[in-house]
Design an enzyme around this catalytic site. Structure first.
Site, PDB file in Angstrom:
ATOM      1  CE  LYS A  22      85.803   7.275  39.546  1.00 16.55           C
ATOM      2  NZ  LYS A  22      85.141   6.566  38.441  1.00 16.55           N
ATOM      3  CG  ASN A  23      88.454   6.708  36.146  1.00  9.87           C
ATOM      4  OD1 ASN A  23      87.575   6.274  36.893  1.00  9.87           O
ATOM      5  ND2 ASN A  23      88.292   7.795  35.410  1.00  9.87           N
ATOM      6  CB  CYS A 115      78.073   9.930  35.868  1.00  9.20           C
ATOM      7  SG  CYS A 115      78.845  10.126  37.474  1.00  9.20           S
ATOM      8  NE  ARG A 120      79.422   6.915  30.769  1.00  9.93           N
ATOM      9  CZ  ARG A 120      80.041   6.997  31.940  1.00  9.93           C
ATOM     10  NH1 ARG A 120      79.347   7.293  33.015  1.00  9.93           N
ATOM     11  NH2 ARG A 120      81.336   6.806  32.046  1.00  9.93           N
ATOM     12  CG  ASP A 301      86.503  12.115  34.126  1.00 11.55           C
ATOM     13  OD1 ASP A 301      85.402  12.169  33.566  1.00 11.55           O
ATOM     14  OD2 ASP A 301      87.075  11.051  34.416  1.00 11.55           O
ATOM     15  NE  ARG A 394      79.515   6.682  41.454  1.00  9.94           N
ATOM     16  CZ  ARG A 394      79.351   7.215  40.248  1.00  9.94           C
ATOM     17  NH1 ARG A 394      78.409   8.085  40.027  1.00  9.94           N
ATOM     18  NH2 ARG A 394      80.131   6.856  39.255  1.00  9.94           N
TER      19      ARG A 394
HETATM   20  C1  UD1 Z   1      86.063   6.365  31.314  1.00  9.43           C
HETATM   21  C2  UD1 Z   1      86.230   6.932  32.712  1.00  9.43           C
HETATM   22  C3  UD1 Z   1      85.469   8.238  32.844  1.00  9.43           C
HETATM   23  C4  UD1 Z   1      85.896   9.213  31.751  1.00  9.43           C
HETATM   24  C5  UD1 Z   1      85.820   8.563  30.383  1.00  9.43           C
HETATM   25  C6  UD1 Z   1      86.374   9.437  29.264  1.00  9.43           C
HETATM   26  C7  UD1 Z   1      86.466   4.951  34.083  1.00  9.43           C
HETATM   27  C8  UD1 Z   1      85.886   4.047  35.112  1.00  9.43           C
HETATM   28  N1  UD1 Z   1      85.701   5.954  33.659  1.00  9.43           N
HETATM   29  O1  UD1 Z   1      84.684   6.102  31.125  1.00  9.43           O
HETATM   30  O2  UD1 Z   1      85.751   8.788  34.130  1.00  9.43           O
HETATM   31  O3  UD1 Z   1      85.040  10.337  31.774  1.00  9.43           O
HETATM   32  O4  UD1 Z   1      86.550   7.326  30.373  1.00  9.43           O
HETATM   33  O5  UD1 Z   1      87.688   9.786  29.535  1.00  9.43           O
HETATM   34  O6  UD1 Z   1      87.602   4.794  33.682  1.00  9.43           O
HETATM   35  N2  UD1 Z   1      81.120   5.106  23.711  1.00  9.43           N
HETATM   36  C9  UD1 Z   1      80.331   4.544  22.735  1.00  9.43           C
HETATM   37  N3  UD1 Z   1      80.288   3.188  22.660  1.00  9.43           N
HETATM   38  C10 UD1 Z   1      80.990   2.379  23.503  1.00  9.43           C
HETATM   39  C11 UD1 Z   1      81.789   2.969  24.499  1.00  9.43           C
HETATM   40  C12 UD1 Z   1      81.840   4.343  24.584  1.00  9.43           C
HETATM   41  O7  UD1 Z   1      79.679   5.259  21.955  1.00  9.43           O
HETATM   42  O8  UD1 Z   1      80.903   1.148  23.365  1.00  9.43           O
HETATM   43  C13 UD1 Z   1      81.163   6.585  23.840  1.00  9.43           C
HETATM   44  C14 UD1 Z   1      80.574   7.071  25.173  1.00  9.43           C
HETATM   45  O9  UD1 Z   1      79.176   7.158  25.112  1.00  9.43           O
HETATM   46  C15 UD1 Z   1      81.258   8.410  25.335  1.00  9.43           C
HETATM   47  C16 UD1 Z   1      82.647   8.177  24.713  1.00  9.43           C
HETATM   48  O10 UD1 Z   1      82.517   7.010  23.894  1.00  9.43           O
HETATM   49  O11 UD1 Z   1      80.577   9.395  24.610  1.00  9.43           O
HETATM   50  C17 UD1 Z   1      83.747   7.970  25.737  1.00  9.43           C
HETATM   51  O12 UD1 Z   1      83.429   6.875  26.547  1.00  9.43           O
HETATM   52  P1  UD1 Z   1      84.540   5.926  27.175  1.00  9.43           P
HETATM   53  O13 UD1 Z   1      85.890   6.395  26.755  1.00  9.43           O
HETATM   54  O14 UD1 Z   1      84.159   4.517  26.902  1.00  9.43           O
HETATM   55  O15 UD1 Z   1      84.362   6.233  28.710  1.00  9.43           O
HETATM   56  P2  UD1 Z   1      84.205   5.199  29.906  1.00  9.43           P
HETATM   57  O16 UD1 Z   1      85.170   4.079  29.729  1.00  9.43           O
HETATM   58  O17 UD1 Z   1      82.777   4.901  30.124  1.00  9.43           O
END
Ligand code: UD1
Length: 417
Positions: A22-23, A115, A120, A301, A394
């Protein structure tokens, strides 16, 4: 609103085939917006997040057609999406920001959902777009980027998976060379880079913390099959590790699961790899400590499914969740089932080995839902798992059915309460 009725399973046995990730699929779908000719993805999993992402692309003007597990995306006439509701359905909707800005010179994207496992924010995405020459803003629930993109030097404050993906997609069509430092190293990033390179992009360093991208004028679409889902494989490995069984997982990539497999071995599970796939025998007997980290560390995850495993294993396990600030919601439900878990901020201490008892519980997010389905398999009596928001569907394609094929006693009722 599915409801799962789960009864104890003494031993899981048999074979399960791992789906496409999925990711990996979601960002590659967003990347198809960069291509001037059609993209066809193969082995696309049947997940509601994939359906939602298809609707996000349509809201951006793309045409998405499906033929069984093949999906074709044509991005001939694009525009910013206006439908906030569809953007709110999943976190990955923010991934259209980079591609739209790269192709149109501007993008306005309603803030994403996903989620509720933490705040985030999208600040790292926007700061990166700014470093590529865009004017950026976040207001009225919109993330905005405008301007001609030019290569530049970027340092990410955190190796965010989504921000790395968005910025790679922005940089591949930017003028000049972009260097992204402290980039995420997850296998899904490498897969996105492999896809983009196949389409004509110039990217060096995929899978390392430093990416160097030399912008090109156009990308052509191609046929592509994304990598297998390491989180689905890991969840099924956790299920196997809770019962005295023997499970063969085929079609997965064990090199993407090393942190989990080390921990399962440490807990006493026999893990073997042969030409057919990954074989897990026996069950977790000893508690282990788990610290979630960016790849190649232990994946956040899999923290929830691993906590269920540690409820079953004897002794103390200490979990430290370093990626998301609100990712222990499953712990409260596990405690309701009789588990001994104390949480304090980002730490959870599990005293494992005691019995779990079936009772009504609720899936608060995707991976928590999977963890509770697993817990129902080792609990005495019947567990009723209510998934009011369809979280499990999902991100897992028929998880209940796969577990049932391995011998689990799980019934899915479409149900409503
Ligand atoms: C992706 C995955 C999710 C996984 C996560 C971490 C997908 C669709 N989802 O989510 O399943 O749990 O990686 O491996 O691929 N953050 C900030 N600012 C930003 C972006 C992120 O502070 O602009 C923080 C987030 O709040 C979180 C951390 O960074 O605490 C990790 O987030 P991120 O790596 O961006 O995860 P996702 O891409 O949302």
């Amino acid at each position: 609103m599915p409801i799962y009725s789960i009864r104890p399973s003494l031993a899981l046995r048999g074979e399960a085939q791992i789906n496409t990730s999925k990711n990996a699929v979601l960002p590659i779908m967003a990347a198809a917006l960069l291509c001037h000719t059609p993209v066809t993805l193969h082995r696309v999993p049947q997940l509601t997040d994939v359906d939602s992402m298809a609707r996000v692309l349509e809201a951006c003007g793309a045409a998405v057609t499906r033929d069984g597990r093949d999906m074709t995306i044509r991005a001939d006439s694009l525009h910013s999406p206006a439908d906030a509701d569809i953007m709110h359905r999943l976190r990955a909707s923010i991934l259209v920001l980079g591609p739209l800005c790269a192709r149109l010179g501007e993008a306005q994207v309603p803030m994403p959902g996903g989620c509720a496992i933490g705040q985030r924010p999208v600040d790292i995405h926007l700061r990166g777009m700014k470093a590529l020459g865009a004017e950026t803003a976040q207001e009225n629930h919109l993330a905005m980027a405008r301007g001609k993109l030019r290569g530049g030097g970027l340092y990410l404050d955190f190796p965010s998976v989504g921000a790395t993906e968005n910025l790679i997609m922005a940089a591949v069509l930017a003028e000049g060379v972009t260097r992204i430092e402290n980039a995420a190293k997850e296998p899904e990033i490498t897969d996105l880079c492999d896809f983009l390179t196949g389409c004509g992009a110039r990217i060096l360093g995929a899978g390392t913390g430093t990416l160097v991208i030399d912008g090109v004028r156009r990308l052509q679409g191609m046929d592509f099959t994304p990598i297998p889902d390491r989180i689905e494989a890991g969840t099924l490995a956790c299920a196997a590790a809770m019962t005295e069984g023997s499970v063969l997982l085929t079609g997965g990539r064990t090199d993407h699961l090393r942190a989990l497999l080390f921990k399962l071995r440490e807990a006493g599970v026999i893990v073997q790899q042969d030409a057919r796939g990954l074989c897990l025998r026996g069950r977790a007997r000893r508690g282990v400590d788990v610290r979630t980290l960016s790849y190649p560390g232990f994946p956040t995850d899999l923290q929830a499914p691993m906590m269920t495993v540690c409820c079953r294993a004897k002794g103390r396990s200490v979990f430290l969740e370093t990626i998301f600030e609100n990712r222990f919601m499953h712990a409260a439900a596990l405690c309701r089932m009789g588990a001994d878990i104390r949480t304090e901020g980002r730490m959870a201490v599990v005293e494992g080995g005691g019995p779990l008892y079936g009772c009504p519980v609720e899936a608060t997010d995707l991976r928590a839902g999977a963890a509770l389905m697993l817990a129902g398999m080792i609990a005495q009596g019947e567990t009723t798992l209510l998934d009011e928001h369809g979280h499990i569907d999902r991100g897992y394609e028929r998880l209940d059915e796969k577990l049932r094929q391995l011998g689990a006693d799980i019934e899915k009722k479409p149900g409503s309460i």
